[in-house]
Design a protein around this motif. Sequence first.
Motif, mmCIF file in Angstrom:
data_model
loop_
_atom_site.group_PDB
_atom_site.id
_atom_site.type_symbol
_atom_site.label_atom_id
_atom_site.label_comp_id
_atom_site.label_asym_id
_atom_site.label_seq_id
_atom_site.Cartn_x
_atom_site.Cartn_y
_atom_site.Cartn_z
ATOM 1 N N VAL A 48 0.817 -1.218 0.000
ATOM 2 C CA VAL A 48 0.000 0.000 0.000
ATOM 3 C C VAL A 48 0.851 1.268 0.000
ATOM 4 C CG1 VAL A 48 -1.616 1.325 1.443
ATOM 5 C CG2 VAL A 48 -1.978 -1.111 1.050
ATOM 6 N N THR A 49 0.413 2.259 -0.766
ATOM 7 C CA THR A 49 1.003 3.594 -0.714
ATOM 8 C C THR A 49 -0.160 4.596 -0.735
ATOM 9 O OG1 THR A 49 2.650 5.054 -1.693
ATOM 10 C CG2 THR A 49 1.302 3.807 -3.235
ATOM 11 N N ARG A 50 0.129 5.881 -0.950
ATOM 12 C CA ARG A 50 -0.948 6.879 -0.971
ATOM 13 C C ARG A 50 -0.984 7.579 -2.316
ATOM 14 N NH1 ARG A 50 -2.771 8.285 4.269
ATOM 15 N NH2 ARG A 50 -1.421 7.415 5.884
ATOM 16 N N ASN A 51 -2.186 7.971 -2.707
ATOM 17 C CA ASN A 51 -2.298 8.744 -3.950
ATOM 18 C C ASN A 51 -2.180 10.230 -3.640
ATOM 19 O OD1 ASN A 51 -4.750 9.564 -2.971
ATOM 20 N ND2 ASN A 51 -5.985 8.360 -4.406
ATOM 21 N N GLY A 52 -2.366 11.055 -4.654
ATOM 22 C CA GLY A 52 -2.183 12.490 -4.499
ATOM 23 C C GLY A 52 -3.118 13.111 -3.481
ATOM 24 N N GLU A 53 -4.285 12.484 -3.235
ATOM 25 C CA GLU A 53 -5.228 13.020 -2.230
ATOM 26 C C GLU A 53 -4.963 12.430 -0.849
ATOM 27 O OE1 GLU A 53 -7.594 11.578 -5.076
ATOM 28 O OE2 GLU A 53 -6.660 13.287 -6.079
ATOM 29 N N GLY A 54 -3.927 11.603 -0.733
ATOM 30 C CA GLY A 54 -3.605 11.012 0.565
ATOM 31 C C GLY A 54 -4.367 9.736 0.853
ATOM 32 N N HIS A 55 -5.140 9.222 -0.111
ATOM 33 C CA HIS A 55 -5.880 7.976 0.107
ATOM 34 C C HIS A 55 -4.983 6.776 -0.165
ATOM 35 C CE1 HIS A 55 -9.481 10.643 -1.039
ATOM 36 N NE2 HIS A 55 -9.370 10.574 0.278
ATOM 37 N N HIS A 56 -5.228 5.698 0.569
ATOM 38 C CA HIS A 56 -4.443 4.483 0.343
ATOM 39 C C HIS A 56 -4.760 3.879 -1.019
ATOM 40 C CE1 HIS A 56 -4.013 4.369 4.869
ATOM 41 N NE2 HIS A 56 -2.781 4.333 4.406
ATOM 42 N N VAL A 57 -3.722 3.422 -1.693
ATOM 43 C CA VAL A 57 -3.905 2.684 -2.953
ATOM 44 C C VAL A 57 -2.991 1.456 -2.910
ATOM 45 C CG1 VAL A 57 -4.615 4.575 -4.466
ATOM 46 C CG2 VAL A 57 -2.188 4.195 -4.073
ATOM 47 N N GLN A 58 -3.462 0.399 -3.532
ATOM 48 C CA GLN A 58 -2.654 -0.819 -3.613
ATOM 49 C C GLN A 58 -1.854 -0.790 -4.906
ATOM 50 O OE1 GLN A 58 -5.498 -3.971 -3.232
ATOM 51 N NE2 GLN A 58 -5.267 -4.050 -1.025
ATOM 52 N N VAL A 59 -0.547 -0.915 -4.764
ATOM 53 C CA VAL A 59 0.307 -0.844 -5.950
ATOM 54 C C VAL A 59 0.044 -2.032 -6.878
ATOM 55 C CG1 VAL A 59 2.715 -0.853 -6.749
ATOM 56 C CG2 VAL A 59 2.068 0.500 -4.760
ATOM 57 N N CYS A 60 -0.275 -3.201 -6.295
ATOM 58 C CA CYS A 60 -0.399 -4.388 -7.149
ATOM 59 C C CYS A 60 -1.656 -4.367 -8.003
ATOM 60 C CB CYS A 60 -0.330 -5.660 -6.324
ATOM 61 S SG CYS A 60 -1.671 -5.862 -5.145
ATOM 62 N N THR A 61 -2.756 -3.806 -7.467
ATOM 63 C CA THR A 61 -3.995 -3.853 -8.250
ATOM 64 C C THR A 61 -4.343 -2.500 -8.876
ATOM 65 O OG1 THR A 61 -5.226 -3.456 -6.216
ATOM 66 C CG2 THR A 61 -5.040 -5.752 -6.951
ATOM 67 N N GLN A 62 -3.952 -1.382 -8.231
ATOM 68 C CA GLN A 62 -4.268 -0.056 -8.794
ATOM 69 C C GLN A 62 -3.062 0.507 -9.547
ATOM 70 O OE1 GLN A 62 -5.949 0.699 -4.721
ATOM 71 N NE2 GLN A 62 -7.123 2.223 -5.851
ATOM 72 N N GLY A 63 -1.918 -0.122 -9.426
ATOM 73 C CA GLY A 63 -0.691 0.222 -10.143
ATOM 74 C C GLY A 63 -0.238 -0.999 -10.895
ATOM 75 N N PRO A 64 1.035 -1.194 -11.125
ATOM 76 C CA PRO A 64 2.135 -0.421 -10.529
ATOM 77 C C PRO A 64 2.373 0.937 -11.198
ATOM 78 C CG PRO A 64 3.033 -2.090 -12.006
ATOM 79 C CD PRO A 64 1.551 -2.311 -11.966
ATOM 80 N N VAL A 65 1.641 1.233 -12.296
ATOM 81 C CA VAL A 65 1.896 2.484 -13.019
ATOM 82 C C VAL A 65 0.912 3.544 -12.521
ATOM 83 C CG1 VAL A 65 1.936 3.585 -15.281
ATOM 84 C CG2 VAL A 65 2.703 1.203 -15.037
ATOM 85 N N PHE A 66 1.441 4.691 -12.119
ATOM 86 C CA PHE A 66 0.615 5.806 -11.644
ATOM 87 C C PHE A 66 1.040 7.076 -12.376
ATOM 88 C CE2 PHE A 66 0.697 2.800 -8.156
ATOM 89 C CZ PHE A 66 -0.613 2.797 -7.689
ATOM 90 N N TRP A 67 0.078 8.010 -12.511
ATOM 91 C CA TRP A 67 0.479 9.341 -12.991
ATOM 92 C C TRP A 67 1.313 9.990 -11.886
ATOM 93 C CZ3 TRP A 67 0.266 10.592 -17.889
ATOM 94 C CH2 TRP A 67 -0.625 9.911 -18.716
ATOM 95 N N ALA A 68 2.411 10.584 -12.276
ATOM 96 C CA ALA A 68 3.387 11.078 -11.292
ATOM 97 C C ALA A 68 2.796 12.135 -10.365
ATOM 98 C CB ALA A 68 4.617 11.623 -12.020
ATOM 99 N N ASP A 69 1.770 12.873 -10.839
ATOM 100 C CA ASP A 69 1.196 13.923 -9.984
ATOM 101 C C ASP A 69 0.100 13.370 -9.075
ATOM 102 O OD1 ASP A 69 -0.784 13.427 -11.804
ATOM 103 O OD2 ASP A 69 -0.975 15.489 -12.531
ATOM 104 N N ASN A 70 -0.078 12.046 -9.070
ATOM 105 C CA ASN A 70 -1.151 11.480 -8.248
ATOM 106 C C ASN A 70 -0.679 10.291 -7.417
ATOM 107 O OD1 ASN A 70 -3.789 11.373 -7.282
ATOM 108 N ND2 ASN A 70 -4.397 9.844 -8.813
ATOM 109 N N VAL A 71 0.580 10.351 -6.964
ATOM 110 C CA VAL A 71 1.053 9.269 -6.106
ATOM 111 C C VAL A 71 2.152 9.807 -5.191
ATOM 112 C CG1 VAL A 71 2.865 8.399 -7.671
ATOM 113 C CG2 VAL A 71 1.719 6.812 -6.109
ATOM 114 N N GLU A 72 2.192 9.266 -3.971
ATOM 115 C CA GLU A 72 3.276 9.618 -3.043
ATOM 116 C C GLU A 72 4.420 8.649 -3.242
ATOM 117 O OE1 GLU A 72 2.260 9.819 1.094
ATOM 118 O OE2 GLU A 72 0.829 11.438 0.758
ATOM 119 N N LEU A 73 5.624 9.207 -3.367
ATOM 120 C CA LEU A 73 6.805 8.348 -3.544
ATOM 121 C C LEU A 73 7.712 8.471 -2.320
ATOM 122 C CD1 LEU A 73 7.671 9.062 -7.269
ATOM 123 C CD2 LEU A 73 7.034 6.860 -6.321
#
Length: 254
Positions: free
Chosen positions: A229-254
């Motif tokens: 799990v990581t967070r998206n740009g709004e601070g919500h939890h997202v699962q990298v395996c099912t909602q990623g692994p590719v994210f728009w760079a302005d919508n994910v916390e690294l």
Amino acid sequence: SVKVLKVSPVGQSKTAGEFFELTLERPDWDGWKPGQFVMIRPSAWELDMLWGRPFSLCSGDDASVTLFIQAVGRGTRRIAALKPGDSVAMWGPLGNYFAVEPDTPTLLLAGGIGIAPFRGYVEQHPQPGNLALFLAHRLPLDCYPYALLSRAVDCRCMLEAKPSDLDCIIEALRGLIEEYADKGGLVLACGPTPFMRTVQRFAGEYGVRAQVSLENRMACGVGACLGCVTRNGEGHHVQVCTQGPVFWADNVEL
Ligand code: FES
């Protein structure tokens, strides 16, 4: 489960020993897209290694798939020791994939082992004159089928030989991202987290659309263990395996 067809070291130098390609029988899939990954687990692992390891799909044909792997821990070293004919549990293809915009100048930015999905990208979406690759890697060029990629794309390479070169890589990324912002391009990146943070930062500064592929630790790959799990740009939890692994760079916390 599928069979191991080939385990080949990439290049001959001592440093290259930790990098290898693993070619496996291809299961009965409809296909896969660059950016997607598979989980694999040698069936002989002990109980403490029941979970799999994630690997980007790198290349393949109707009969096989190839993964590009760096043996850095116990699990990957065991994978490196597999022999043709061994059995491996593999599940996938998993996750989402990189954007493909044939009419948009597209820049692929690869840091180290992050080159893996871009070989598939170049093979599946050749866009002569419209696709460029920047590779920051500490291996000699003959340690990766670099020539194969450079035939298909405008290829620039920088070797990360010593820490001072990191500044050169950062400046190279800045220049390239600014160039692709100016021409309304698309930037796709895969590599270690500091590399991706640099891409994210410059993409934001120069206002270019960019996607990053995350390399979070994964155990199940299918949304069951919450280990990725990581967070998206709004601070919500997202699962990298099912909602990623590719994210728009302005919508994910690294
Ligand atoms: Fe298990 Fe993502 S790896 S939930």
